[in-house]
Design an enzyme around this catalytic site. Structure first.
Site, mmCIF file in Angstrom:
data_model
loop_
_atom_site.group_PDB
_atom_site.id
_atom_site.type_symbol
_atom_site.label_atom_id
_atom_site.label_comp_id
_atom_site.label_asym_id
_atom_site.label_seq_id
_atom_site.Cartn_x
_atom_site.Cartn_y
_atom_site.Cartn_z
ATOM 1 N N PRO A 156 0.828 -1.221 0.000
ATOM 2 C CG PRO A 156 0.232 -0.765 2.242
ATOM 3 C CD PRO A 156 1.097 -1.674 1.389
ATOM 4 C CE LYS A 193 -0.420 -3.020 -7.231
ATOM 5 N NZ LYS A 193 -0.280 -1.549 -7.298
ATOM 6 N N PRO A 194 4.077 -1.910 -6.094
ATOM 7 C CG PRO A 194 5.380 -0.034 -6.649
ATOM 8 C CD PRO A 194 5.092 -1.458 -7.055
ATOM 9 C CD GLU A 221 -3.066 4.280 -9.605
ATOM 10 O OE1 GLU A 221 -2.662 4.271 -10.768
ATOM 11 O OE2 GLU A 221 -4.232 4.554 -9.284
ATOM 12 N N GLY A 252 -2.567 -4.350 2.727
ATOM 13 C CA GLY A 252 -3.556 -3.421 2.187
ATOM 14 C C GLY A 252 -4.900 -3.647 2.834
ATOM 15 C CB VAL A 301 -7.551 -5.510 -2.026
ATOM 16 C CG1 VAL A 301 -6.521 -6.074 -2.991
ATOM 17 C CG2 VAL A 301 -8.262 -4.316 -2.668
ATOM 18 N N GLY A 302 -7.528 -7.936 0.136
ATOM 19 C CA GLY A 302 -6.891 -9.145 0.692
ATOM 20 C C GLY A 302 -7.766 -10.378 0.494
ATOM 21 C CD GLU A 338 1.056 -8.355 8.405
ATOM 22 O OE1 GLU A 338 0.314 -7.716 9.173
ATOM 23 O OE2 GLU A 338 1.805 -9.262 8.785
ATOM 24 C CB CYS A 374 -2.872 -1.258 9.448
ATOM 25 S SG CYS A 374 -1.119 -1.543 9.728
ATOM 26 C CD GLU A 379 -7.823 0.279 8.506
ATOM 27 O OE1 GLU A 379 -8.247 -0.001 7.369
ATOM 28 O OE2 GLU A 379 -6.729 -0.103 8.926
HETATM 29 P P1 NAP Z 1 -5.641 -1.237 -1.010
HETATM 30 O O1 NAP Z 1 -6.569 -0.372 -1.756
HETATM 31 O O2 NAP Z 1 -6.082 -2.588 -0.620
HETATM 32 O O3 NAP Z 1 -4.317 -1.308 -1.896
HETATM 33 C C1 NAP Z 1 -3.178 -2.030 -1.470
HETATM 34 C C2 NAP Z 1 -2.419 -2.508 -2.685
HETATM 35 O O4 NAP Z 1 -3.236 -3.431 -3.417
HETATM 36 C C3 NAP Z 1 -2.076 -1.386 -3.656
HETATM 37 O O5 NAP Z 1 -0.829 -1.673 -4.261
HETATM 38 C C4 NAP Z 1 -3.192 -1.485 -4.671
HETATM 39 O O6 NAP Z 1 -2.837 -0.963 -5.932
HETATM 40 C C5 NAP Z 1 -3.343 -2.992 -4.760
HETATM 41 N N1 NAP Z 1 -4.604 -3.463 -5.293
HETATM 42 C C6 NAP Z 1 -5.821 -2.864 -5.300
HETATM 43 N N2 NAP Z 1 -6.716 -3.669 -5.910
HETATM 44 C C7 NAP Z 1 -6.068 -4.785 -6.305
HETATM 45 C C8 NAP Z 1 -6.446 -5.980 -6.974
HETATM 46 N N3 NAP Z 1 -7.700 -6.201 -7.371
HETATM 47 N N4 NAP Z 1 -5.497 -6.914 -7.203
HETATM 48 C C9 NAP Z 1 -4.226 -6.724 -6.819
HETATM 49 N N5 NAP Z 1 -3.807 -5.611 -6.170
HETATM 50 C C10 NAP Z 1 -4.720 -4.659 -5.898
HETATM 51 O O7 NAP Z 1 -5.147 -0.530 0.328
HETATM 52 P P2 NAP Z 1 -4.579 0.928 0.494
HETATM 53 O O8 NAP Z 1 -5.705 1.883 0.491
HETATM 54 O O9 NAP Z 1 -3.454 1.144 -0.455
HETATM 55 O O10 NAP Z 1 -3.925 0.822 1.946
HETATM 56 C C11 NAP Z 1 -4.633 1.041 3.108
HETATM 57 C C12 NAP Z 1 -5.015 -0.271 3.750
HETATM 58 O O11 NAP Z 1 -3.851 -1.030 4.026
HETATM 59 C C13 NAP Z 1 -5.688 -0.073 5.076
HETATM 60 O O12 NAP Z 1 -6.796 -0.911 5.204
HETATM 61 C C14 NAP Z 1 -4.620 -0.452 6.079
HETATM 62 O O13 NAP Z 1 -5.106 -0.891 7.317
HETATM 63 C C15 NAP Z 1 -3.908 -1.530 5.338
HETATM 64 N N6 NAP Z 1 -2.562 -1.703 5.888
HETATM 65 C C16 NAP Z 1 -2.328 -2.821 6.641
HETATM 66 C C17 NAP Z 1 -1.084 -3.010 7.217
HETATM 67 C C18 NAP Z 1 -0.794 -4.218 8.045
HETATM 68 O O14 NAP Z 1 0.380 -4.487 8.302
HETATM 69 N N7 NAP Z 1 -1.778 -4.991 8.474
HETATM 70 C C19 NAP Z 1 -0.072 -2.069 7.010
HETATM 71 C C20 NAP Z 1 -0.354 -0.947 6.233
HETATM 72 C C21 NAP Z 1 -1.608 -0.788 5.668
HETATM 73 P P3 NAP Z 1 -3.090 0.558 -6.331
HETATM 74 O O15 NAP Z 1 -2.788 1.404 -5.117
HETATM 75 O O16 NAP Z 1 -2.117 0.788 -7.429
HETATM 76 O O17 NAP Z 1 -4.510 0.653 -6.733
#
Ligand code: NAP
Length: 533
Positions: free
Chosen positions: A203, A228-229, A231, A281, A285-286, A303, A337, A434
């Site tokens: 993320p 894949k970071p 975007e 993330g 998505v997870g 995570e 998170c 969240e």
């Molecule tokens: P996100 O929307 O789930 O995105 C995370 C990553 O997944 C990004 O690289 C995103 O790409 C990619 N992604 C989105 N849709 C996808 C798909 N269908 N297939 C494959 N990859 C896909 O999360 P975020 O908004 O970036 O991050 C915030 C979330 O991360 C929060 O819920 C937070 O709690 C969680 N987080 C958890 C931890 C932990 O250790 N538990 C740590 C940090 C953050 P794009 O950005 O390029 O769209």
């Protein structure tokens, strides 16, 4: 998270770093704020120019050791969330580029997995040294694309680099085992071997640390990776990849692609050469990735999101509780998170805590992360800001009161006022989901049992915090909380030496510590028969 990022068709990426031109996605409502920010963005502009000349502002993806454009030349803008200015254009990639990155990682696996642990350890140590040597520049890059205050960004570099150092050491400690044999003509062994090619999806909130926490143990164990970071923050990933090359990590062992998240994710899931997906993330998505991994029975580490309770008992040291809750809630403007999401305060200390906490929140300086004294940067984008506004409005409509803040900040853009709210109820969005923003909801409670029940009343189970001076209570409540991480009298608990991960829908697996490397290792049982002489 829904994005407003603009994809530009057919623009040549090479040399297309377009420093600090006003992003087309900045809405007219925000244009005047963006103009106000011209002055402040001079520092950002200087930083971008310096980074470019240092070679750390990369704008191409890395496949098989080669800096690569999208095959159809599409690019995406990377913007500075504090100003809306475009920092760089990076390739918008999809299936074809991802498949090539997977092939490169697969080929590199055949040699990297056969290097000795000592060789891998040396490369990782060199990478760590380079990350630390470039701490300031990497911190500046994080502030530029993610917005967090520079001091916090440099702190992320130290934290993120520490995973590479830790796993450079752990590489040498992946021991197998000899099992006492039940049959005298047999000898039984356990070998530990790398899983293979790993898809790493990360993320935007920790553009470096979320990558190093995964790539450190993956490379240490002999795996190779396709990263894949987000975007929103690809530049830090690309700078880290550049330093991995300088550290001598061979071509193909580390690949970075970015662009269409669904296409890249689906390509990683579909490939039988990718043996594991490690993802940080959102929970939504997870879950998709976990379901998608079933087709090829890949291993997954997840995570995901949290909903951290922060419990302040009557017997807490007030100063410690205020400092701990503040640090946990407002780090990264509430976008972590493990941020305190629900601050549960026992009745006897409620008024005193609310007053001291609000005073402390009032003093948080909001602004461009490059400016002196700033501790609260912007939110990542308009969608993030709107989510916070929706949650605050939902709470107000259900009876919550705003003690301080509760609005967009006068700076405009995606800045939001650090906020404290009371009269919070369990049915409010602030309690259920969240927040991912600088809003602290205070819930009163009466008894320890009630606090534990409220704290566990969620599908998330990542981090929880308790503040108490009673040692028996700290132990009792730590055991009762259904969370992977518990901070007692401490709001900042993440470290490379301790296991990080969640219970329930906050994820699967652990990162960091001696447990972190297990996620990248296959256990092989070897039976030697006919061993009687
Ligand atoms: P996100 O929307 O789930 O995105 C995370 C990553 O997944 C990004 O690289 C995103 O790409 C990619 N992604 C989105 N849709 C996808 C798909 N269908 N297939 C494959 N990859 C896909 O999360 P975020 O908004 O970036 O991050 C915030 C979330 O991360 C929060 O819920 C937070 O709690 C969680 N987080 C958890 C931890 C932990 O250790 N538990 C740590 C940090 C953050 P794009 O950005 O390029 O769209």
């Amino acid at each position: 998270m829904t994005l407003t990022r603009r994809v530009i068709s057919g623009m040549a990426v090479s040399g297309a770093i377009k420093l600090l031109s006003l992003s087309s996605h900045v809405t007219s409502m925000h244009r005047s704020s963006a103009i106000l920010y011209r002055q402040m963005s001079t520092e950002a502009q200087n930083v971008a120019t310096r980074l470019k000349s240092s070679g750390l502002l990369r704008s191409q993806a890395l496949i098989a050791g080669k800096w690569t454009e999208a095959y159809d030349k599409k690019v995406i803008e990377v913007t500075n969330p504090a100003t809306g200015d475009v920092v760089a254009n990076v390739p918008c990639m999809g299936v074809r580029e991802t498949n090539d990155a997977i092939s490169a990682a697969h080929e590199a696996f055949s040699t990297w997995s056969k290097t000795t642990a000592a060789e891998r350890s040396k490369c990782l140590r060199k990478w760590y040294d380079l990350l630390i040597a470039n701490k300031e520049e990497l911190g500046q890059l994080i502030t530029l694309e993610q917005g967090k205050p520079l001091k916090e960004a440099i702190g992320e570099v130290s934290y993120g680099a520490a995973f590479i150092e830790f796993f450079s050491e752990e590489a040498k400690r992946v021991y197998g085992e000899i099992i006492p044999t039940p049959l005298s003509d047999r000898r039984l062994f356990v070998l530990k071997q790398p899983v293979g090619v790993v898809g790493v999806i990360t993320p935007w909130n920790f553009p470096l640390a979320m990558i190093t926490r995964k790539v450190g143990p993956a490379l240490a164990s002999g795996c190779t990776v396709v990263i894949k970071p987000s975007e929103l923050t690809p530049l830090t990933a690309l700078a880290a990849a550049e330093l991995s090359i300088q550290a001598g990590i061979p071509p193909g062992a580390v690949n970075v692609v970015m662009g269409n998240a669904t296409e890249i994710g689906d390509a990683l899931l579909a490939s039988s050469e990718v043996r594991k997906i490690t993802f940080t993330g959102s929970t939504a998505v997870g879950k998709k990735l976990m379901a998608g991994a079933a087709n090829t029975v890949k291993r997954v580490s997840l995570e995901l999101g949290g909903n951290a309770p922060c419990i302040i008992f009557d017997d807490a040291d007030l100063d410690v509780a205020v400092k701990g809750a503040l640090g946990s809630k407002f780090r990264n403007s509430g976008q972590t998170c493990v941020c305190a999401n629900r601050i549960l305060v026992q009745e006897g200390i409620y008024e005193e805590f609310a007053s001291a906490f609000s005073n402390a929140v009032q003093n948080l300086q909001v602004g461009d992360g490059f400016a002196d004294g700033i501790v609260q940067g912007p939110l990542i984008n308009e969608a993030g800001l709107q989510k916070v506004e929706t949650f605050v409005q939902d709470a107000i409509s259900k009876g919550a009161k705003v003690l301080i803040g509760g609005r967009r900040h006068r700076l405009g853009m995606t800045f939001y006022e650090p906020t404290v709210m009371t009269n919070i109820k369990s049915e409010m969005l602030l309690s259920r989901e969240e927040i991912f923003g600088p809003v602290a909801p205070l819930h009163p409670f009466r008894t320890e049992d009630e606090a534990i029940r409220l704290a566990n009343d969620t599908n998330a189970g990542l981090a929880a915090y308790i503040f108490t001076t009673n040692i028996q209570r700290s132990w009792r409540v730590s055991e009762a909380l259904e969370y992977g991480i518990v901070g007692v009298n401490e709001g900042l608990v993440s470290t490379e030496v301790a296991p990080f991960g969640g219970f329930k829908q906050s994820g699967i697996g652990r990162e960091g510590s001696k447990y972190g490397i297990d996620e990248y290792i296959e256990v092989k049982y070897v039976c030697l028969g006919n061993m009687q002489s």
